[in-house]
Design an enzyme around this catalytic site. Structure first.
Site, PDB file in Angstrom:
ATOM      1  NE  ARG A   1       3.310  -8.620  10.099  1.00  0.00           N
ATOM      2  CZ  ARG A   1       3.189  -7.465   9.426  1.00  0.00           C
ATOM      3  NH1 ARG A   1       4.077  -6.512   9.561  1.00  0.00           N
ATOM      4  NH2 ARG A   1       2.154  -7.243   8.649  1.00  0.00           N
TER       5      ARG A   1
ATOM      6  CD  GLU B   1      -2.794   1.318   2.374  1.00  0.00           C
ATOM      7  OE1 GLU B   1      -2.745   0.466   3.286  1.00  0.00           O
ATOM      8  OE2 GLU B   1      -3.591   2.274   2.357  1.00  0.00           O
TER       9      GLU B   1
ATOM     10  CE  LYS C   1       3.421   0.110   4.507  1.00  0.00           C
ATOM     11  NZ  LYS C   1       2.355   0.089   3.526  1.00  0.00           N
TER      12      LYS C   1
END
Ligand code: ATP
Ligand code: MG
Length: 563
Positions: free
Chosen positions: A263, A37, A273
């Site tokens: 992850r 994104e 983020k």
């Protein structure tokens, strides 16, 4: 397995793909995508996903798309798109002409939603977001059906169109999938798939006031692109049934399949983020490319190489369980790569002046020095020697312990690539008492040769000719956080390492470094690997970033394991 795949790692994802290929699924095709994104810069965790998706595509001779997953206008921008493109290119990966934007699918996604409404699988709900939350139930209790659940198809279609036309306020209505409010999986309790949000989108401007939710947009974008294996991180595991539910109702023919992996979590680092944005916006660091940041742009400026990062991503492998990877492994990969490729040179970080009393005042010698001890192909460079030198302040001790193999009263030491020198006297600052200058003598017979009388001089130190060196600023970086797992702390900002940056002005380097390329890496002998800063370094004032120190704590751990 083809010889091609034999050199690749195996893991549960590759096993699944092998199985799909053996059973003839997807006509033997493998198509993956990396779907960031554009609301921030990509970091080392994203690099893991990039390497995995592009790596699998290459291994199976398939394709990997780069898709900007830009369905939520908040915080998305072209600056971030550009940075993502640059960073992935820099990592050495390539998507040919397969650069896609989920926002290009807005019209088709809208039509998919209309289809879902027509088949009785979605409805317009007019509960407020708070009410939706209250009625969702808990892990132990089922949710409640929305009072709007049984709106007619006609009414739903009409309202959905009016949502699109901007007739309703933000939050007044949502489109929800009609699944099961009693499902054991909360994700399946009539999830919202479209919402009204009046926020301009960086690509579609004000064309849309309704936006699809991630769960709806992502699986359908995958399907539109013909993705076979949609690899994502573990937090989407509970969303997989929803992924399948949507795709089964709207896609005929081959359907993409979601596969989750753990992850990357890295010690002494945060990789969320949201938190990285906070570090930047609150100016705890000097921007996304601050060399202490785990962003790709930060690591690049720090002097990490794409090869080292890719190698790290292979080494950590792919697993199904969350774990914390030691940042020392990443540093080890960087060090291994630089050890092989970085030319050697000398730098004095904290200079102490040395006068060689028996060396002629007007004499200068040029020594030809190897740029790499094991690789003659890397050539040589000239290093000047003269009567006045700089050595590292910490390579002299007035009252050294026995095992100190450097300079001190009555001691000798070898200057790297040059002569053996012997301490004669020192000059002190009258006020502070600090040693400010040493006087030594050199043994002319010992240039790259042992002393003729067989005496042992075990210490070797680095040095520069005071007249022939260039001034530099050197930035010594340390870990940004002082605890191992700052990511697990709510108050992660409380654990910032106050000593993560030490700036040394007054350093000196070899003059040849004035020609060094911005961004190039060099080993400063005995000190570590350093990189010419791409932003601040000028010929008149060189600036270097420390990439990594020489000491390899990972090799030590790994070596220890081997006994
Ligand atoms: P947010 O937490 O804000 O959603 P994100 O880190 O998930 O951000 P995306 O841009 O959605 O950011 O991520 C793009 C891809 O990278 C996703 O497929 C995601 O699963 C993957 N990814 C993100 N963080 C990691 C990580 N730490 N390790 C491995 N893959 C990651
Ligand atoms: Mg995400």
């Amino acid at each position: 397995m083809s010889p091609d795949t034999a050199s690749h790692p195996t893991d549960f994802i590759r096993d699944m793909i092998d199985h799909d290929l053996q059973t003839g699924k997807n006509d033997g095709k493998v198509a993956t995508r990396f779907p960031p994104e554009p609301n921030g810069y990509i970091h080392i965790g994203h690099a893991k996903s990039v390497c995995l998706n592009f790596g699998i595509a290459a291994q199976y001779k398939g394709t990997c798309n780069l898709r900007l997953d830009d369905t939520d206008p908040a915080g998305e921008s072209m600056e971030f798109v550009q940075s993502i493109i640059n960073d992935i290119r820099w990592l050495g990966l390539d998507w040919d002409d397969r650069l896609f934007y989920a926002s290009d699918y807005f019209e088709r996604l809208y039509q998919f939603a209309v289809e879902l409404i027509k088949s009785g699988n979605a409805y317009i709900c007019s509960l407020t977001p708070d009410e939706v939350r209250e009625q969702r139930g808990t892990f132990t209790e089922p949710g409640k059906d929305s009072p709007y659940r049984n709106r007619s198809v006609e009414e739903n279609l009409d309202m959905f169109q009016r949502m699109r036309l901007g007739e309703f306020a933000d939050g007044a209505h949502t489109l929800r999938a009609k699944i099961d409010m009693a499902s054991a999986n909360i994700v399946m309790r009539d999830p919202v798939i479209y919402r009204i949000k009046r926020e301009p989108h960086y690509r579609t401007g004000t064309n849309w006031v309704i936006y699809p939710m991630y769960d709806f947009a992502h699986c359908l974008s995958d399907a539109l692109e013909g993705i076979t294996h949609s690899i994502c991180t573990l937090e989407f595991e509970n969303n997989r049934p929803l992924y399948d539910w949507i795709v089964e109702r709207l896609i005929t023919g081959p359907r993409p399949r979601q596969i989750e992996f753990a992850r990357l979590n890295l010690s002494y680092t945060v990789l969320s983020k949201r938190r990285l944005i906070e570090l930047v916006n609150k100016e705890y660091v000097q921007g996304w490319d601050d060399p202490r940041m785990p962003t790709v742009t930060g690591m690049r400026r720090r002097g990490y190489t794409p090869e080292a990062i890719r190698n790290f991503c292979v080494q950590i492998g792919v697993a199904k369980n969350d774990n914390l990877i030691d940042v020392a492994l990443l540093e080890h990969c960087v060090r291994e790569d630089l050890n092989e490729h970085a030319p050697r040179t000398m730098c004095v970080l904290r200079p102490l002046r040395v006068v060689i009393d028996n060396y002629p005042e007007d004499k200068t010698e040029q020594f030809e020095c190897a740029n790499h001890p094991q690789n003659p192909d890397m050539g040589t460079r000239k290093v000047s020697f003269s009567r006045e030198l700089y050595i590292e302040r910490e390579d002299f001790m007035e009252d050294p312990p026995k095992k100190y193999h450097r300079l001190g009263p009555g001691r000798e030491v070898r200057l790297r690539n040059a002569y053996i020198i012997k301490f004669e006297s020192m000059v002190k600052d009258e006020r502070t008492g600090d040693v400010v200058e040493l006087h030594c003598t050199y043994d002319p017979q010992t240039r790259n040769a042992p002393p003729a009388d067989g005496r042992k001089v075990p210490g070797v130190i680095h040095w520069l000719s005071a007249e022939h060196c260039a001034p530099a600023e050197v930035r010594l970086y340390d870990r940004l956080f002082k605890i191992e797992n700052p990511g697990s702390e709510e108050d992660f900002l409380g654990y910032l390492n106050p000593d993560s940056l030490e700036t040394l002005t007054g350093c000196f380097v070899e003059q040849s470094l004035q020609q060094a390329k911005p961004g190039s890496q060099h080993q400063f002998e005995r000190l570590g690997y350093f990189c010419v800063d791409t932003k601040d370094s000028k010929t008149e004032k060189l600036v270097f970033n420390r990439v990594v120190a020489l000491r390899d704590s990972w090799a030590k751990i790994a070596g220890g394991d081997k006994g």
